[in-house]
Motif scaffolding. Structure first.
Motif, PDB file in Angstrom:
ATOM      1  N   VAL A   1      -2.669   5.507  20.999  1.00  0.00           N
ATOM      2  CA  VAL A   1      -1.236   5.726  20.750  1.00  0.00           C
ATOM      3  C   VAL A   1      -1.101   6.818  19.700  1.00  0.00           C
ATOM      4  O   VAL A   1      -2.034   7.104  18.949  1.00  0.00           O
ATOM      5  CB  VAL A   1      -0.551   4.424  20.274  1.00  0.00           C
ATOM      6  CG1 VAL A   1      -0.595   3.384  21.366  1.00  0.00           C
ATOM      7  CG2 VAL A   1      -1.208   3.892  18.998  1.00  0.00           C
ATOM      8  N   THR A   2       0.061   7.410  19.653  1.00  0.00           N
ATOM      9  CA  THR A   2       0.310   8.501  18.712  1.00  0.00           C
ATOM     10  C   THR A   2       1.410   8.092  17.753  1.00  0.00           C
ATOM     11  O   THR A   2       2.596   8.114  18.109  1.00  0.00           O
ATOM     12  CB  THR A   2       0.720   9.777  19.467  1.00  0.00           C
ATOM     13  OG1 THR A   2      -0.298  10.094  20.415  1.00  0.00           O
ATOM     14  CG2 THR A   2       0.884  10.937  18.495  1.00  0.00           C
ATOM     15  N   HIS A   3       1.026   7.657  16.587  1.00  0.00           N
ATOM     16  CA  HIS A   3       2.001   7.356  15.538  1.00  0.00           C
ATOM     17  C   HIS A   3       1.274   7.291  14.198  1.00  0.00           C
ATOM     18  O   HIS A   3       0.039   7.345  14.134  1.00  0.00           O
ATOM     19  CB  HIS A   3       2.737   6.036  15.827  1.00  0.00           C
ATOM     20  CG  HIS A   3       1.916   4.823  15.560  1.00  0.00           C
ATOM     21  ND1 HIS A   3       0.867   4.445  16.371  1.00  0.00           N
ATOM     22  CD2 HIS A   3       1.977   3.875  14.558  1.00  0.00           C
ATOM     23  CE1 HIS A   3       0.317   3.336  15.912  1.00  0.00           C
ATOM     24  NE2 HIS A   3       0.978   2.976  14.806  1.00  0.00           N
ATOM     25  N   GLN A   4       2.044   7.195  13.123  1.00  0.00           N
ATOM     26  CA  GLN A   4       1.509   7.085  11.768  1.00  0.00           C
ATOM     27  C   GLN A   4       1.873   5.719  11.210  1.00  0.00           C
ATOM     28  O   GLN A   4       2.944   5.186  11.508  1.00  0.00           O
ATOM     29  CB  GLN A   4       2.060   8.188  10.862  1.00  0.00           C
ATOM     30  CG  GLN A   4       1.658   9.590  11.293  1.00  0.00           C
ATOM     31  CD  GLN A   4       2.194  10.647  10.343  1.00  0.00           C
ATOM     32  OE1 GLN A   4       2.995  10.364   9.467  1.00  0.00           O
ATOM     33  NE2 GLN A   4       1.753  11.877  10.536  1.00  0.00           N
ATOM     34  N   GLN A   5       0.982   5.161  10.402  1.00  0.00           N
ATOM     35  CA  GLN A   5       1.215   3.819   9.871  1.00  0.00           C
ATOM     36  C   GLN A   5       0.466   3.669   8.546  1.00  0.00           C
ATOM     37  O   GLN A   5      -0.648   4.152   8.391  1.00  0.00           O
ATOM     38  CB  GLN A   5       0.729   2.766  10.865  1.00  0.00           C
ATOM     39  CG  GLN A   5       0.751   1.331  10.358  1.00  0.00           C
ATOM     40  CD  GLN A   5       2.161   0.841  10.105  1.00  0.00           C
ATOM     41  OE1 GLN A   5       3.043   1.068  10.926  1.00  0.00           O
ATOM     42  NE2 GLN A   5       2.388   0.185   8.971  1.00  0.00           N
TER      43      GLN A   5
ATOM     44  N   VAL B   1      -8.269  -1.631  -4.322  1.00  0.00           N
ATOM     45  CA  VAL B   1      -7.816  -1.539  -2.934  1.00  0.00           C
ATOM     46  C   VAL B   1      -7.127  -0.198  -2.750  1.00  0.00           C
ATOM     47  O   VAL B   1      -6.792   0.484  -3.721  1.00  0.00           O
ATOM     48  CB  VAL B   1      -6.864  -2.701  -2.563  1.00  0.00           C
ATOM     49  CG1 VAL B   1      -7.526  -4.044  -2.792  1.00  0.00           C
ATOM     50  CG2 VAL B   1      -5.566  -2.610  -3.358  1.00  0.00           C
ATOM     51  N   ALA B   2      -6.909   0.159  -1.486  1.00  0.00           N
ATOM     52  CA  ALA B   2      -6.260   1.436  -1.177  1.00  0.00           C
ATOM     53  C   ALA B   2      -5.156   1.225  -0.162  1.00  0.00           C
ATOM     54  O   ALA B   2      -5.295   0.432   0.778  1.00  0.00           O
ATOM     55  CB  ALA B   2      -7.279   2.439  -0.642  1.00  0.00           C
ATOM     56  N   HIS B   3      -4.027   1.922  -0.380  1.00  0.00           N
ATOM     57  CA  HIS B   3      -2.986   2.053   0.641  1.00  0.00           C
ATOM     58  C   HIS B   3      -3.173   3.432   1.261  1.00  0.00           C
ATOM     59  O   HIS B   3      -3.148   4.436   0.536  1.00  0.00           O
ATOM     60  CB  HIS B   3      -1.579   1.958   0.046  1.00  0.00           C
ATOM     61  CG  HIS B   3      -1.356   0.736  -0.806  1.00  0.00           C
ATOM     62  ND1 HIS B   3      -1.329   0.789  -2.176  1.00  0.00           N
ATOM     63  CD2 HIS B   3      -1.158  -0.561  -0.484  1.00  0.00           C
ATOM     64  CE1 HIS B   3      -1.109  -0.419  -2.658  1.00  0.00           C
ATOM     65  NE2 HIS B   3      -1.010  -1.259  -1.659  1.00  0.00           N
ATOM     66  N   ILE B   4      -3.340   3.485   2.558  1.00  0.00           N
ATOM     67  CA  ILE B   4      -3.628   4.758   3.223  1.00  0.00           C
ATOM     68  C   ILE B   4      -2.674   4.931   4.401  1.00  0.00           C
ATOM     69  O   ILE B   4      -2.475   4.007   5.201  1.00  0.00           O
ATOM     70  CB  ILE B   4      -5.092   4.817   3.718  1.00  0.00           C
ATOM     71  CG1 ILE B   4      -6.063   4.618   2.546  1.00  0.00           C
ATOM     72  CG2 ILE B   4      -5.373   6.141   4.409  1.00  0.00           C
ATOM     73  CD1 ILE B   4      -7.509   4.572   2.960  1.00  0.00           C
ATOM     74  N   LYS B   5      -2.109   6.111   4.468  1.00  0.00           N
ATOM     75  CA  LYS B   5      -1.262   6.476   5.613  1.00  0.00           C
ATOM     76  C   LYS B   5      -2.170   7.087   6.681  1.00  0.00           C
ATOM     77  O   LYS B   5      -2.614   8.225   6.565  1.00  0.00           O
ATOM     78  CB  LYS B   5      -0.190   7.473   5.169  1.00  0.00           C
ATOM     79  CG  LYS B   5       0.811   7.829   6.253  1.00  0.00           C
ATOM     80  CD  LYS B   5       1.839   8.823   5.714  1.00  0.00           C
ATOM     81  CE  LYS B   5       2.878   9.173   6.766  1.00  0.00           C
ATOM     82  NZ  LYS B   5       3.855  10.162   6.242  1.00  0.00           N
ATOM     83  N   VAL B   6      -2.463   6.295   7.720  1.00  0.00           N
ATOM     84  CA  VAL B   6      -3.386   6.725   8.770  1.00  0.00           C
ATOM     85  C   VAL B   6      -2.640   7.607   9.754  1.00  0.00           C
ATOM     86  O   VAL B   6      -1.571   7.243  10.260  1.00  0.00           O
ATOM     87  CB  VAL B   6      -4.002   5.500   9.478  1.00  0.00           C
ATOM     88  CG1 VAL B   6      -4.933   5.945  10.599  1.00  0.00           C
ATOM     89  CG2 VAL B   6      -4.747   4.640   8.467  1.00  0.00           C
ATOM     90  N   GLY B   7      -3.212   8.786  10.032  1.00  0.00           N
ATOM     91  CA  GLY B   7      -2.535   9.791  10.832  1.00  0.00           C
ATOM     92  C   GLY B   7      -2.615   9.542  12.324  1.00  0.00           C
ATOM     93  O   GLY B   7      -3.249   8.601  12.816  1.00  0.00           O
ATOM     94  N   GLU B   8      -1.990  10.450  13.050  1.00  0.00           N
ATOM     95  CA  GLU B   8      -1.878  10.295  14.505  1.00  0.00           C
ATOM     96  C   GLU B   8      -3.226  10.428  15.196  1.00  0.00           C
ATOM     97  O   GLU B   8      -3.505   9.729  16.169  1.00  0.00           O
ATOM     98  CB  GLU B   8      -0.898  11.339  15.055  1.00  0.00           C
ATOM     99  CG  GLU B   8       0.523  11.178  14.533  1.00  0.00           C
ATOM    100  CD  GLU B   8       1.444  12.274  15.054  1.00  0.00           C
ATOM    101  OE1 GLU B   8       0.921  13.190  15.721  1.00  0.00           O
ATOM    102  OE2 GLU B   8       2.657  12.205  14.809  1.00  0.00           O
TER     103      GLU B   8
END
Length: 1179
Positions: free
Chosen positions: A862-866, A846-853
């Motif tokens: 919307v504009t945020h990171q998660q 599996v992967a944990h990914i920080k999805v960009g704006e």
């Protein structure tokens, strides 16, 4: 005693010369039996070397290392060096086989192969050993278990076998034929006729089969037809042995004399280029065996049978060892080094487990889960102490466990028998018994067994969180249509389906997709290679862009991936069985895949010429001439310095696309918990320093050198392979996480000791405003060693400073900014790929990914990171601490991606669609036999190019690559475990408007290199040979060529009309917006009613009878277009739904009466007889 194998001086060896070594040489082996003949590589024989008075040991000299007795007094009939493991196999005249391990000849296994006949030849395979006796071929495991036993006719007298490939075997002997046997089916497939009295020796090269006959002839036969191409009459009496090397054939044998047969001391040598004999070689012994030993030169070993009778001789694959077997049952091993190896790359040999009776651990009787089978019980017929008299004991059966509540809820009764689907909470047909009611927490099926790494003395069990478990698709009669993917993914991002072979890389595909510069670069790329991973990845990224939460599949990408030779060589192609059972080490596999894909993309994107096959597809806007943006993003330029102890230093410039973590030595033995920041380990790995043997030009030999690595330029994306492949690395991560946990507790105002636990009130105080503004909970601090940010600074002397950069540093020193002029860079964690250890499913990735704006802006506005968890088609937002928490018992880190801050601002992120209208123009067919008269379509002209909203009739036909896997439930219903794997074979597009409406402009047959299991001719119209470029008469193209045509049509905004298009687009691997699909299967469908076939709709509404014997995609596509016109007519362009509803009711009533079958035609009509088809013929 040392003898040069090929030195004629061995003919006059005197034992007194080396009296001190005499006990080492077995008395049964006479060294005078060996002679050296050297052959010129051009095929011209040299004169025999003069006899020397003494023997000198030099490089390439063989001497006896060991001798053992296989069977006392029983002659050895054959010997063979194992080609896969470090073993020597010998067979005896009594039919007994014995194997010896390693150069020490330790006895490995010994078993009887045949009760009466001698073993005549041995051949090693990957999974076992083949033994040939007089009329029997037996395949046995190396331990002695029989795999198959193939009995030949009793009249057969077999002498030799030859393995032509991994599954085909030739067997010959003293009869007028040679048998070809398929080892997979264990059946005779061919019988080749040969001249009497048969064949006793067989060899093979890349040009011929060589067959040695007892009449003294050697015949050369064709590799495909087995017909005789050439024949050499070597000896007038009989043939003893021969061998082939390069362009030389050397033979030894017997000549006819007045007194009978006599051993000929001339070796007959033949030049295979000229197919003639060259000068014979005279030897000083009676040759019985000969072998080429091409290690040093073109050398030939000649063995005589004089003295103690030598019965067999073999040379190892590495040419480092020779084996002899004599008539007294002894085996002699001669080598050219003290520690030889039999094969260049031998695999590890499995040994029987040692007896543990004398060293059994103490058993704890208080453990209810302890298996009593661990207690060794001797086999005896006497009464045991535990056998109580019947008067003192009574049978007490165990109480049956309660039936699962889910089974009772879903059970259906038929008479007194209940049927229920398997809830899969327990292993099939296995019910665990509990000794106590309190044991419910130890239910072995609700827990995950202990991890392979991190195993401790106490039997711990660790729970894998539900969202991290391996997800599977449950198939129904409708396939995937009623599977609820939204239950697993409530976001608008697209998951990837896992059922495709080699889909273990799904997590890494997602990581590359969410790297914005990589995504834009790949989607701008297009080249003319048929199997280009960069192109296929770009097509897959485009699908992920279009998807609104629906899963995609990387079937075309993985199809191209399987064709790359480097991927197969690196072991990245998994068999279906290994992938399903989890036999492969997924952590190592994905790390090798990570290195491979970056290297492959770097190579693919370096070719920047304008593709000719796909006209108008220009280069990427990223690239400058001669360089790859993958190199700009990932490449780290460095200098490798090698310092010899003589003081000489060599500096070599190089680059790497990723780094592998190198852990401190002895870290596992330090149990005190020494703190070691991740930044320190990363710096050690980047600026690697190691001692190794290397060539020194100054010393002119290999010398111990100190190799160091200096960084010249840091990459924009830092990729790290964690290499946690053993208990040592896992313990290091676990220990550093514990130390970091203690430091974090102290940092937040608490003191921790070995025997103290924190109360809830203490934790509340730590999070109070008097303490710190930001105080994480205890769960967020556990199992964390990895920092979210790291700061790197390059010094003037090419050194590198690395440190962890935390939120506290941000507050204390202000926001971190990269100062490239002074060599300061800040990297933020963007993704972690982890290996989930789950013994029930074999594990997953599996992967944990920080999805960009930018991704949130496109998908959700919307504009945020998660941070998100990507587990195939399961996607779920997570807390950022979860991305760096690694419980080494079940969650092991594999790959880390760090990116420079403000990375996107450095690159042009515009995507220009590289597919242009020219892909629809006429192109040449791959088929060699296609003629213009066979053309079934007319390509579009420039003035016919489709516009937005134009109609295109589409139909596709498929073939089956793998059959579906299903199981039959206890209630008689069938459950699909794995669906059949389909491949598109034909794609047809017809014009939907204009003067040429109904005329096809695409009718492509798709060439495939994969094996087709079923052509489905009845349903597809595809026949064997239609997809083969050598014999096909169809318009044959590559899948990529036709895919580009469809992609252009989708991008331009046409509307596709067809029947069952959802499945067609799924197999073709296309994502089409729903407003561009007009599917007649849904247009003529009532809710909660069955779907109606195209054949019935055509008969009911159009009075056409189609799909008589087979399906034709042109006919189906044209019929779908006519049905759509009929739908517009009946529904008044959709303005009168009520009147159309009445039409549908009449359709379903008629269908029920007809049982949905079209009546048999009296005079069959079809769209081919319609007026529209005549226009095609006219054109």
């Amino acid at each position: 005693m040392n003898f040069e194998v090929l030195d004629p001086g061995l003919a006059e060896y005197a034992p007194a010369m080396h009296s001190a070594l005499d006990p080492v040489l077995d008395a049964h082996l006479n060294p005078s039996l060996l002679q050296n003949v050297e052959l010129d590589p051009e095929g011209v024989a040299l004169e025999a070397l003069p006899v020397q008075e003494s023997v000198h040991i030099m490089e390439g000299v063989y001497s006896e290392l060991h001798s053992v007795v296989a069977e006392v007094g029983v002659p050895v009939s054959v010997s063979h060096f194992d080609l896969h493991e470090e073993m020597l196999w010998v067979g005896s005249h009594g039919g007994h086989a014995t194997s010896f391990f390693g150069p020490a000849l330790e006895r490995y296994s010994s078993f009887q192969v045949n009760g009466s006949d001698d073993i005549r030849q041995i051949q090693s395979l990957e999974n076992g050993i083949l033994f040939l006796t007089k009329n029997n071929l037996k395949y046995m495991a190396r331990g002695g278990l029989i795999i198959f036993d193939y009995l030949l006719d009793e009249s057969e007298d077999m002498h030799s076998l030859l393995l032509t490939d991994s599954s085909t075997l030739l067997v010959g002997g003293l009869q007028n034929h040679i048998l070809e046997i398929d080892l997979n089916t264990v059946q005779e497939t061919q019988k080749y006729a040969v001249e009497t009295p048969g064949v006793t020796i067989m060899r093979q090269t890349n040009r011929f089969f060589f067959c040695g006959h007892t009449s003294g002839k050697v015949s050369l036969r064709d590799l495909r037809t087995f017909k005789v191409e050439h024949e050499f009459d070597a000896f007038s009496g009989s043939l003893s042995d021969f061998d082939v090397h390069g362009n030389l054939l050397a033979t030894c044998g017997f000549s006819s004399r007045l007194t009978g047969l006599a051993c000929d001391r001339f070796l007959k040598v033949y030049d295979l280029r000229m197919m003639r004999a060259i000068t014979p070689l005279q030897v000083h012994v009676d040759p019985a065996f000969l072998r080429f030993i091409p290690t040093y030169t073109s050398r030939l070993a000649i063995i005589s049978q004089s003295g103690p009778l030598l019965m067999t001789f073999d040379v190892s694959a590495s040419k480092q060892a020779l084996a002899f077997g004599d008539s007294e049952g002894c085996v002699h091993l001669w080598t050219d080094s003290p520690e030889p190896s039999f094969n260049p790359y031998s695999r590890e040999t499995e040994f029987a487990l040692p007896c543990l009776v004398d060293s059994l651990p103490p058993l704890d009787w208080s453990q209810d889960l302890l298996p009593l089978s661990l207690i060794p019980v001797p086999l005896t017929t006497d009464t045991l102490l535990s056998d109580w008299p019947a008067a003192n004991s009574a049978p007490a059966p165990r109480r049956a466990p309660p039936v699962d509540a889910e089974i009772l809820r879903t059970m259906k009764k038929v008479g007194f028998i209940g049927y229920a689907p398997n809830p899969r909470t327990r292993l099939r047909n296995q019910i665990p018994y509990r000794l106590k009611e309190s044991d419910s927490e130890f239910d072995s099926f609700s827990q995950v067994t202990e991890s392979p790494i991190g195993r401790e003395e106490e039997p711990h069990r660790h729970m894998v969180s539900k969202k991290y478990r391996k997800v599977t698709i449950k198939y129904s009669k409708l396939g995937l249509e009623d599977f609820d993917f939204k239950h697993y993914n409530k976001t608008l991002f697209a998951g990837l389906e896992p059922h495709i072979p080699n889909a273990y890389c799904n997590c890494m595909i997602q990581v590359l997709y969410f790297l914005e510069p990589v995504r834009c670069l790949i989607q701008n790329h297009l080249c003319q290679k048929e199997f280009c991973l960069a192109c296929e990845l770009g097509f897959l990224f485009h699908m992920l862009d279009l998807s609104r939460g629906d899963p995609c599949q990387g079937s075309n990408f993985l199809r191209a991936f399987r064709t790359i030779p480097e991927a197969s060589a690196l072991g990245l192609i998994l068999a279906d069985s290994d992938e399903a059972s989890g036999k492969g080490n997924l952590a190592r596999l994905i790390q090798r895949w990570n290195r491979f894909i970056l290297t492959q993309l770097h190579q693919d994107l370096q070719e920047l010429e304008v593709p000719q096959a796909y006209r108008g597809a220009g280069g990427s806007s990223f690239c400058s001439s001669g360089d790859s943006v993958i190199g700009q993003l990932f490449s780290c330029e460095m200098e490798n310095c090698s310092l010899c102890r003589c003081g000489s230093e060599t500096v070599r410039a190089s680059s790497t696309l990723l780094f592998t973590l190198s852990y401190p030595e002895g870290s596992n033995s330090d149990k005190t918990g020494k703190n070691c920041d991740f930044a320190q380990v990363l710096k050690r790995s980047i600026c690697l320093e190691q001692n190794t043997q290397a060539w020194c030009d100054n010393c002119e030999k290999y010398q111990p050198t100190i190799q160091t690595r200096n960084i010249c330029h840091l990459p924009d994306i830092l990729v790290i392979n964690c290499e946690v492949n053993s208990l040592k690395e896992a313990d290091f991560w676990r220990m550093q996480a514990e130390v970091a946990f203690k430091i974090a507790i102290k940092k937040h105002g608490g003191e921790i000791s070995k025997n103290k636990e924190f109360a809830l009130a203490d934790w509340k105080e730590l999070g109070s405003p008097e303490g710190m503004l930001m105080c994480p909970s205890i769960e967020e601090l556990k199992n964390v060693w990895l920092p979210f940010s790291i700061r790197m600074k390059m010094t003037k002397n090419k050194g590198l400073d690395v440190c962890n950069w935390t939120d506290g540093d941000e507050m204390q020193w202000g926001p971190a900014r990269a100062d490239e002029e002074h060599g300061v860079y800040v990297y933020d964690l963007m993704a972690t790929v982890v290996h989930i250890l789950d013994s029930r499913t074999g594990g997953s990735l599996v992967a944990h990914i920080k999805v960009g704006e930018t991704y949130h802006q496109r998908k959700e506005g919307v504009t945020h990171q998660q941070w998100y968890l990507f587990n195939d088609f399961l996607i779920e937002p997570i807390d950022k601490h979860e991305a760096v928490q690694f419980d080494m018992n079940w969650k092991v880190p594999a790959i880390l991606y760090y990116i420079k801050r403000n990375l996107n601002s450095k690159y042009n992120l515009n995507i220009k669609n590289p597919i242009e209208a020219s892909v629809l123009l006429a192109e040449a067919s791959l088929a060699r036999k296609q003629r213009k008269t066979h053309t079934t379509f007319i390509p579009l002209m420039l003035n016919e190019m489709p516009q937005v909203g134009d109609l295109v009739g589409l139909d596709a036909e498929f073939v089956t690559l793998n059959e579906e896997e299903a199981e039959l439930r206890s209630d008689g219903t069938k459950s699909t475990i794995k669906p059949s794997q389909m491949s598109v074979a034909r794609i047809t597009c017809v014009r939907g408007q204009g003067p040429n409406e109904g005329i096809p402009f695409i009718d492509d047959y798709i060439s495939t290199q994969e094996q087709v299991v079923d052509y489905l001719t009845q349903y597809s119209g595809i026949k064997p040979g239609d997809l083969d470029a050598k014999i096909s008469s169809k318009h044959l193209t590559t899948l990529k060529s036709t895919y580009l045509k469809l992609r252009f049509l989708i991008d331009i905004g046409v509307k596709f009309v067809g029947h069952g298009l959802q499945k067609d687009f799924r197999v073709i691997n296309l994502m089409v917006p729903k407003d561009q699909v007009l599917d007649t299967v849904y247009l003529f469908h009532m809710p909660r009613k069955r779907m109606i076939s195209l054949r019935f709709l055509a008969w009911y509404f159009l009075d056409l009878k189609i799909q008589g014997e087979t399906h034709d995609s042109i006919e189906d596509a044209r019929t779908a277009l006519q049905l759509y016109r009929k739908y517009l007519e009946l529904s008044k362009n959709g303005t009168e739904p009520e009147s159309f509803h009445k039409v549908l009711k009449g359709l379903y009533e008629k269908g029920r009466k007809m049982d949905w079958k079209v009546p048999e035609p009296e005079g069959q009509t079809s769209p081919k007889n319609a007026a529209v088809f005549s226009s095609v013929l006219a054109l």
